[in-house]
Design an enzyme around this catalytic site. Structure first.
Site, PDB file in Angstrom:
ATOM      1  CB  SER A 148      -0.668  -0.097   1.237  1.00 26.21           C
ATOM      2  OG  SER A 148      -1.540   1.264   1.303  1.00 26.21           O
ATOM      3  CE1 TYR A 161      -4.086  -2.260   5.396  1.00 27.18           C
ATOM      4  CE2 TYR A 161      -3.582  -0.022   4.960  1.00 27.18           C
ATOM      5  CZ  TYR A 161      -3.882  -1.529   4.530  1.00 27.18           C
ATOM      6  OH  TYR A 161      -4.113  -1.454   3.121  1.00 27.18           O
TER       7      TYR A 161
HETATM    8  P1  NDP Z   1     -11.128  -6.453   0.177  1.00 25.74           P
HETATM    9  O1  NDP Z   1     -11.737  -6.264   1.475  1.00 25.74           O
HETATM   10  O2  NDP Z   1     -12.429  -6.293  -0.873  1.00 25.74           O
HETATM   11  O3  NDP Z   1     -10.270  -7.613  -0.334  1.00 25.74           O
HETATM   12  C1  NDP Z   1      -9.593  -8.188   0.687  1.00 25.74           C
HETATM   13  C2  NDP Z   1      -9.622  -9.930   0.776  1.00 25.74           C
HETATM   14  O4  NDP Z   1      -8.708 -10.414   1.527  1.00 25.74           O
HETATM   15  C3  NDP Z   1     -10.766 -10.427   0.577  1.00 25.74           C
HETATM   16  O5  NDP Z   1     -10.996 -11.150  -0.457  1.00 25.74           O
HETATM   17  C4  NDP Z   1     -10.909 -11.247   1.747  1.00 25.74           C
HETATM   18  O6  NDP Z   1     -11.576 -12.325   1.750  1.00 25.74           O
HETATM   19  C5  NDP Z   1      -9.310 -11.688   2.048  1.00 25.74           C
HETATM   20  N1  NDP Z   1      -8.885 -11.931   3.335  1.00 25.74           N
HETATM   21  C6  NDP Z   1      -8.999 -11.106   4.257  1.00 25.74           C
HETATM   22  N2  NDP Z   1      -8.807 -11.727   5.645  1.00 25.74           N
HETATM   23  C7  NDP Z   1      -8.176 -12.912   5.077  1.00 25.74           C
HETATM   24  C8  NDP Z   1      -7.826 -14.286   5.704  1.00 25.74           C
HETATM   25  N3  NDP Z   1      -7.481 -14.052   7.134  1.00 25.74           N
HETATM   26  N4  NDP Z   1      -7.521 -15.165   4.775  1.00 25.74           N
HETATM   27  C9  NDP Z   1      -7.600 -15.188   3.650  1.00 25.74           C
HETATM   28  N5  NDP Z   1      -8.024 -14.146   3.004  1.00 25.74           N
HETATM   29  C10 NDP Z   1      -8.371 -13.115   3.692  1.00 25.74           C
HETATM   30  O7  NDP Z   1     -10.212  -5.379  -0.031  1.00 25.74           O
HETATM   31  P2  NDP Z   1      -8.875  -4.708  -1.272  1.00 25.74           P
HETATM   32  O8  NDP Z   1      -9.355  -5.550  -2.498  1.00 25.74           O
HETATM   33  O9  NDP Z   1      -8.820  -3.558  -1.152  1.00 25.74           O
HETATM   34  O10 NDP Z   1      -7.703  -5.626  -0.517  1.00 25.74           O
HETATM   35  C11 NDP Z   1      -6.822  -6.085  -1.366  1.00 25.74           C
HETATM   36  C12 NDP Z   1      -5.165  -5.681  -0.699  1.00 25.74           C
HETATM   37  O11 NDP Z   1      -5.131  -4.531  -1.221  1.00 25.74           O
HETATM   38  C13 NDP Z   1      -4.998  -5.826   0.852  1.00 25.74           C
HETATM   39  O12 NDP Z   1      -3.960  -6.139   1.158  1.00 25.74           O
HETATM   40  C14 NDP Z   1      -5.198  -4.083   0.928  1.00 25.74           C
HETATM   41  O13 NDP Z   1      -4.328  -3.872   2.138  1.00 25.74           O
HETATM   42  C15 NDP Z   1      -4.750  -3.870  -0.021  1.00 25.74           C
HETATM   43  N6  NDP Z   1      -5.008  -2.178  -0.433  1.00 25.74           N
HETATM   44  C16 NDP Z   1      -6.080  -1.862  -0.463  1.00 25.74           C
HETATM   45  C17 NDP Z   1      -6.176  -0.359  -0.755  1.00 25.74           C
HETATM   46  C18 NDP Z   1      -7.777   0.253  -0.803  1.00 25.74           C
HETATM   47  O14 NDP Z   1      -7.783   1.369  -0.836  1.00 25.74           O
HETATM   48  N7  NDP Z   1      -8.794  -0.630  -1.281  1.00 25.74           N
HETATM   49  C19 NDP Z   1      -5.299   0.509  -0.914  1.00 25.74           C
HETATM   50  C20 NDP Z   1      -3.932  -0.083  -0.773  1.00 25.74           C
HETATM   51  C21 NDP Z   1      -3.513  -1.358  -0.537  1.00 25.74           C
HETATM   52  P3  NDP Z   1     -12.383 -13.254   2.900  1.00 25.74           P
HETATM   53  O15 NDP Z   1     -13.165 -12.008   3.819  1.00 25.74           O
HETATM   54  O16 NDP Z   1     -13.521 -14.208   2.320  1.00 25.74           O
HETATM   55  O17 NDP Z   1     -11.339 -14.011   3.669  1.00 25.74           O
END
Ligand code: NDP
Length: 253
Positions: A148, A161
């Site tokens: 990020s 975070y």
């Molecule tokens: P989402 O919340 O849409 O996606 C996060 C994904 O991670 C979900 O599919 C969730 O699925 C999965 N997840 C969470 N916890 C677990 C776990 N314990 N085991 C397996 N899977 C897990 O958000 P984003 O698409 O935004 O996030 C993707 C990445 O991008 C993250 O690492 C986030 O920190 C990063 N990011 C996001 C930004 C933003 O503005 N959105 C900016 C910069 C970075 P499930 O709950 O089914 O497990």
């Protein structure tokens, strides 16, 4: 976008149930990669796998919690049984749980560190041998981490975070020194504000409102924008490493 060189790759995408992970899985599958979909929500993964398969792709739903070592071991075994070794791993699963550090939310700190950092390490542990094997055989091998812009910024209430993301960025850079000389390409993607479900898990109404105000003021990226970057980076010739990619909405100066 079309990325013909991704055809025939074997990908593992964590956090594929929503947001950037889902968008990345869709794009990789549409370009002919076999894609293992990892996340906790079984129903979402099953639906996505069905949809990608119906569209002519190859996808496998692998429900897993990346904070659970036994579950990651079982997931890796399921991927290997269905697809054999992976050659494109996207460490994307993450959670963002901001609160003032003075609240001492050990529960949230533990969940973020276990998911965003240790979870990513568990996936590295599970699939690095595959990547080394692919590279040694002359194939393209990629390890991508979704970090990020928070890795580089300081922002009140987001200390833990941001610390997990700074650690992930640094981990990725260090892994490059071990894996790069063995032809495994290590890429860090550092997005800014992106429209996904990430902000849905906050339990502090003031911070939810603050995030919403930022979203309205800036206009976030779409998950597909980040997926496109992942596909672009992993479809370059194998000697080209776009090693660290910051992608922000134009208005997030
Ligand atoms: P989402 O919340 O849409 O996606 C996060 C994904 O991670 C979900 O599919 C969730 O699925 C999965 N997840 C969470 N916890 C677990 C776990 N314990 N085991 C397996 N899977 C897990 O958000 P984003 O698409 O935004 O996030 C993707 C990445 O991008 C993250 O690492 C986030 O920190 C990063 N990011 C996001 C930004 C933003 O503005 N959105 C900016 C910069 C970075 P499930 O709950 O089914 O497990």
């Amino acid at each position: 976008m079309s990325y013909p060189t991704l055809s025939g790759r074997t990908a593992v995408v964590t956090g594929a149930a929503s947001g950037m992970g889902e968008a990345t899985a869709r794009l990789l599958a549409a370009n002919g990669a076999r894609v293992a979909l990892l996340a906790r929500r079984k129903d979402r993964l099953a639906e996505l796998a069905e949809e990608l398969t119906a569209a002519g792709g190859v996808a496998l739903a692998v429900p897993v919690d990346v904070t659970d070592q036994a579950a990651v071991d079982a997931a890796a075994a399921a991927v290997h049984q269905a697809f054999g070794p992976a050659d494109l791993v996207v460490n994307n699963a993450g959670v963002m749980l901001p609160n003032p550090v003075t609240d001492g939310r050990l529960d949230e700190w533990t969940r973020m560190i276990d998911t965003n950092l240790t979870g990513a390490l568990r996936i590295v542990r599970a699939f690095t041998a595959d990547l080394l094997e692919a590279a040694a055989a002359g194939r393209t091998a990629d390890l991508v981490s979704i970090s990020s812009i928070g890795a580089h910024l300081t922002f009140p209430n987001y200390a833990v975070y941001s610390a997990t993301k700074a650690a992930l960025t640094h981990l990725s850079a260090s892994l490059r020194t071990e894996l790069g000389p063995r032809d495994v390409r290590v890429t860090t993607v550092e997005p800014g504000l992106t429209d996904t479900e990430l902000g849905d898990h906050l339990d502090n109404p003031a911070l939810t409102e603050q995030l919403q105000t930022m979203v309205e003021a800036i206009g976030p990226l779409a998950a597909e924008d980040v997926a496109d970057l992942v596909a672009y980076a992993t479809s370059r010739p194998r000697h080209v490493n776009l090693r660290q990619l910051i992608v922000l909405p134009t208005r997030q100066a």
